[in-house]
Design a protein around this motif. Structure first.
Motif, PDB file in Angstrom:
ATOM      1  N   TRP A   1      48.687  32.241  41.306  1.00 24.45           N
ATOM      2  CA  TRP A   1      48.767  33.054  40.086  1.00 24.45           C
ATOM      3  C   TRP A   1      47.769  34.203  40.136  1.00 24.45           C
ATOM      4  N   ASN A   2      46.541  33.916  40.525  1.00 22.91           N
ATOM      5  CA  ASN A   2      45.509  34.950  40.580  1.00 22.91           C
ATOM      6  C   ASN A   2      45.874  36.037  41.588  1.00 22.91           C
ATOM      7  N   GLU A   3      46.457  35.627  42.706  1.00 21.56           N
ATOM      8  CA  GLU A   3      46.882  36.600  43.712  1.00 21.56           C
ATOM      9  C   GLU A   3      48.002  37.493  43.170  1.00 21.56           C
ATOM     10  N   GLN A   4      48.950  36.877  42.444  1.00 24.17           N
ATOM     11  CA  GLN A   4      50.041  37.654  41.846  1.00 24.17           C
ATOM     12  C   GLN A   4      49.515  38.672  40.832  1.00 24.17           C
ATOM     13  N   MET A   5      48.600  38.226  39.984  1.00 22.32           N
ATOM     14  CA  MET A   5      48.063  39.122  38.966  1.00 22.32           C
ATOM     15  C   MET A   5      47.282  40.276  39.591  1.00 22.32           C
ATOM     16  N   GLU A   6      46.582  39.994  40.669  1.00 22.13           N
ATOM     17  CA  GLU A   6      45.834  41.057  41.345  1.00 22.13           C
ATOM     18  C   GLU A   6      46.786  42.076  41.951  1.00 22.13           C
ATOM     19  N   ARG A   7      47.923  41.602  42.513  1.00 24.78           N
ATOM     20  CA  ARG A   7      48.913  42.529  43.069  1.00 24.78           C
ATOM     21  C   ARG A   7      49.521  43.410  41.976  1.00 24.78           C
ATOM     22  N   THR A   8      49.758  42.812  40.789  1.00 28.98           N
ATOM     23  CA  THR A   8      50.328  43.631  39.707  1.00 28.98           C
ATOM     24  C   THR A   8      49.328  44.703  39.265  1.00 28.98           C
ATOM     25  N   ARG A   9      48.043  44.377  39.287  1.00 28.46           N
ATOM     26  CA  ARG A   9      47.033  45.375  38.900  1.00 28.46           C
ATOM     27  C   ARG A   9      47.017  46.546  39.879  1.00 28.46           C
ATOM     28  N   GLN A  10      47.272  46.243  41.131  1.00 30.45           N
ATOM     29  CA  GLN A  10      47.321  47.306  42.129  1.00 30.45           C
ATOM     30  C   GLN A  10      48.609  48.120  42.029  1.00 30.45           C
ATOM     31  N   ASP A  11      49.715  47.433  41.688  1.00 31.83           N
ATOM     32  CA  ASP A  11      51.022  48.109  41.630  1.00 31.83           C
ATOM     33  C   ASP A  11      51.178  48.953  40.372  1.00 31.83           C
ATOM     34  N   LEU A  12      50.747  48.431  39.239  1.00 27.34           N
ATOM     35  CA  LEU A  12      51.020  49.077  37.948  1.00 27.34           C
ATOM     36  C   LEU A  12      49.837  49.937  37.536  1.00 27.34           C
ATOM     37  N   ARG A  13      49.823  51.156  38.072  1.00 29.51           N
ATOM     38  CA  ARG A  13      48.737  52.099  37.800  1.00 29.51           C
ATOM     39  C   ARG A  13      49.307  53.480  37.495  1.00 29.51           C
ATOM     40  N   PHE A  14      48.565  54.230  36.700  1.00 26.80           N
ATOM     41  CA  PHE A  14      48.910  55.618  36.425  1.00 26.80           C
ATOM     42  C   PHE A  14      47.734  56.473  36.875  1.00 26.80           C
ATOM     43  N   GLN A  15      47.971  57.277  37.910  1.00 27.93           N
ATOM     44  CA  GLN A  15      46.914  58.115  38.493  1.00 27.93           C
ATOM     45  C   GLN A  15      45.677  57.265  38.813  1.00 27.93           C
ATOM     46  N   GLU A  16      45.914  56.152  39.491  1.00 26.92           N
ATOM     47  CA  GLU A  16      44.854  55.234  39.956  1.00 26.92           C
ATOM     48  C   GLU A  16      44.150  54.495  38.818  1.00 26.92           C
ATOM     49  N   ASN A  17      44.635  54.634  37.584  1.00 26.01           N
ATOM     50  CA  ASN A  17      44.040  53.911  36.453  1.00 26.01           C
ATOM     51  C   ASN A  17      44.886  52.692  36.110  1.00 26.01           C
ATOM     52  N   GLU A  18      44.227  51.575  35.882  1.00 21.75           N
ATOM     53  CA  GLU A  18      44.942  50.353  35.520  1.00 21.75           C
ATOM     54  C   GLU A  18      45.571  50.520  34.143  1.00 21.75           C
ATOM     55  N   LEU A  19      46.815  50.022  34.003  1.00 22.69           N
ATOM     56  CA  LEU A  19      47.544  50.174  32.749  1.00 22.69           C
ATOM     57  C   LEU A  19      47.177  49.071  31.758  1.00 22.69           C
ATOM     58  N   ASP A  20      47.262  49.401  30.486  1.00 15.79           N
ATOM     59  CA  ASP A  20      46.943  48.454  29.416  1.00 15.79           C
ATOM     60  C   ASP A  20      48.204  47.673  29.049  1.00 15.79           C
ATOM     61  N   ILE A  21      48.473  46.602  29.786  1.00 16.68           N
ATOM     62  CA  ILE A  21      49.604  45.721  29.489  1.00 16.68           C
ATOM     63  C   ILE A  21      49.099  44.285  29.519  1.00 16.68           C
ATOM     64  N   THR A  22      49.845  43.394  28.859  1.00 14.77           N
ATOM     65  CA  THR A  22      49.399  42.012  28.711  1.00 14.77           C
ATOM     66  C   THR A  22      49.621  41.215  29.983  1.00 14.77           C
ATOM     67  N   GLU A  23      48.979  40.051  30.031  1.00 11.25           N
ATOM     68  CA  GLU A  23      49.151  39.157  31.172  1.00 11.25           C
ATOM     69  C   GLU A  23      50.600  38.691  31.269  1.00 11.25           C
ATOM     70  N   GLU A  24      51.230  38.446  30.119  1.00  6.85           N
ATOM     71  CA  GLU A  24      52.634  38.024  30.130  1.00  6.85           C
ATOM     72  C   GLU A  24      53.520  39.118  30.714  1.00  6.85           C
ATOM     73  N   GLN A  25      53.245  40.372  30.359  1.00  7.73           N
ATOM     74  CA  GLN A  25      54.033  41.478  30.903  1.00  7.73           C
ATOM     75  C   GLN A  25      53.821  41.610  32.411  1.00  7.73           C
ATOM     76  N   ARG A  26      52.595  41.355  32.860  1.00  9.94           N
ATOM     77  CA  ARG A  26      52.344  41.362  34.312  1.00  9.94           C
ATOM     78  C   ARG A  26      53.130  40.244  34.989  1.00  9.94           C
ATOM     79  N   ALA A  27      53.211  39.086  34.303  1.00  5.94           N
ATOM     80  CA  ALA A  27      53.944  37.955  34.878  1.00  5.94           C
ATOM     81  C   ALA A  27      55.439  38.244  34.969  1.00  5.94           C
ATOM     82  N   VAL A  28      55.971  38.984  33.987  1.00  5.08           N
ATOM     83  CA  VAL A  28      57.378  39.384  34.049  1.00  5.08           C
ATOM     84  C   VAL A  28      57.600  40.268  35.275  1.00  5.08           C
ATOM     85  N   TYR A  29      56.707  41.234  35.467  1.00  3.85           N
ATOM     86  CA  TYR A  29      56.811  42.109  36.646  1.00  3.85           C
ATOM     87  C   TYR A  29      56.760  41.280  37.933  1.00  3.85           C
TER      88      TYR A  29
END
Length: 451
Positions: free
Chosen positions: A101-129
């Motif tokens: 789970w931690n590895e998945q969440m870290e990958r979503t943080r790397q994938d879901l960025r705007f101009q290298e900034n982490e996006l403000d989305i919930t953990e559940e939304q990251r899990a959907v991704y």
């Protein structure tokens, strides 16, 4: 060590086991008082921990007050008193899931960025991704890349566009959550305790089994547990209804496809937004229940579920019908079963239980005596196996009512493969949406779509 010290050590060890077990019970929802813990300690001190069956009997007798908690107690007892090897295996499995789970969440943080900034989305939304197929993940990443590199009037966009991008992404992930049929939140593995994780897994499996079982096959002994499940499911659905209408009270949700199409000329930058049309207001529900002998158990469970929605769906009115219409509004008392409520209403009206089933009389009575209940805000919810006297007349009346209400939803407790055996089903179908509904799983899915 003296005999006295040995006895003290033995008692202390028993106390520790009971305290730990009670903590597990409380974690899975049981309420255990200090006096009940004391009774359990006294009982176990007399018999020890050697005979597993006797230990279970004493603990159940002293710690479980409500029959609906028996299944949770049994699963907790099985897990807590498992072998050391089994507990170690569960602990290892929990640790592996947490790492994944931690590895998945870290990958979503790397994938879901705007101009290298982490996006403000919930953990559940990251899990959907994280649960999406790779090609759909890539589409979202492409969208974020185009948005990051886009321009407006020839000027590169800056971080001020990030909130707009986040709103579109949240809308897209909500769309995917629904498409994946994830009615429950996708959350982290939760507890890092292997025993508790095993109890949760077992209870989830049992819930899935109950959701898929024909309601008429649920024994009387299982009713309290199933009613508890119904209340939890109806509360969950009520919560979803509340969130949905709060989100859409001003306008419809974001139409992502139209939004992206309108912004192609801006290189993918979300300058303009499109919204779906505003949802209609909350429906007023009229529940019309068939009380023939073959239907009563189905009606009892479905009524419990729909009644649980009454906190958020205004104006739920309940009627029963046999040979005639039986109003039940205002008849409900806390803890009262549907059958008891109907019998009480029959005493007041002077009618008797039994006889035939005549939907035509019920619909005609509703039109004449309760015309105000049938409006464009009304969802008429019929619970019946469609086996009725005067079926042609009932079909004609239903067709007329259908034109004056928001929707007619028919929950047919016969499997769809058997509908052709019922003479009038074909006549009813043009005037309603008919679903097979003989399990709690069917009921949950149907009402989730309607509300």
């Amino acid at each position: 060590m003296s005999m006295e010290n040995n006895n003290e050590t033995r008692v202390s060890e028993l106390d520790r086991h009971i305290i730990e077990f009670v903590q597990l019970l409380r974690t899975v929802g049981l309420k255990v008082s200090p006096s009940e813990i004391s009774d359990a300690m006294e009982g176990i001190s007399l018999i020890g921990l050697v005979d597993r069956d006797r230990v279970e009997g004493v603990l159940q007798a002293t710690l479980v007050k409500d029959i609906q908690h028996v299944s949770a107690f049994k699963e907790a007892f099985r897990a807590y008193f498992a072998t050391l090897e089994q507990k170690e295996a569960w602990q290892k499995e929990v640790a592996q899931k947490a790492t994944q789970w931690n590895e998945q969440m870290e990958r979503t943080r790397q994938d879901l960025r705007f101009q290298e900034n982490e996006l403000d989305i919930t953990e559940e939304q990251r899990a959907v991704y994280a649960s999406l197929p790779e090609e759909d993940k890539q589409r979202l990443r492409d969208f974020l890349e185009k948005s990051s590199n886009g321009t407006r009037s020839g000027v590169p966009v800056d971080r001020s566009y990030q909130p707009m991008v986040e709103r579109v992404l949240r809308g897209s992930l909500e769309y995917w959550r629904k498409k994946l049929n994830e009615d429950d939140p996708i959350l982290s593995p939760g507890s890092t305790d292997g025993v508790f994780s095993e109890v949760e897994r077992a209870l989830r499996e049992r819930e899935v089994e109950v959701l898929g079982r024909d309601l008429k096959k649920i024994s009387h002994e299982e009713w309290p547990e199933v009613i508890r499940l119904i209340r939890r499911l109806s509360q969950r659905l009520a919560s979803q209804v509340t969130r949905r209408y709060r989100a859409d009270r001003r306008r419809g949700g974001l139409d992502m496809r139209s939004t992206l199409r309108r912004n192609l000329r801006y290189g993918g930058v979300l300058v303009e937004r499109s919204y779906r049309s505003r949802r209609k207001g909350r429906p007023k529900v009229i529940l019309l229940c068939d009380i023939s002998g073959s239907m009563l158990k189905y009606t009892e469970f479905i009524w419990q579920f729909v009644y649980g929605l009454s906190a958020v769906v205004s104006g739920i009115k309940t009627f029963a019908f046999g040979e005639t219409l039986i109003p039940l509004n205002g008849k409900f008392k806390k803890g009262q079963t549907f059958e008891a409520m109907v019998k009480e209403a029959l005493l007041v009206t002077g009618k008797e239980w039994g006889g035939g089933t005549n939907l035509a009389n019920a619909l005609e009575g509703m039109q004449k005596k309760f015309p105000d209940t049938l409006s464009k805000q009304t969802l008429l919810l019929i619970v019946s196996d469609a086996q009725t006297l005067e079926g042609e007349k009932a079909a004609a009346l239903l067709s007329e009512i259908h034109r004056h209400v928001r929707q007619v939803l028919w929950l047919n407790t016969l499997p769809e493969r058997r509908w052709q055996e019922t003479p009038y089903v074909k006549a009813f179908l043009p005037s309603c949406q008919m679903y097979e509904c003989y399990t709690l799983g069917h009921l949950t899915q149907i009402l989730s779509k309607q509300f």
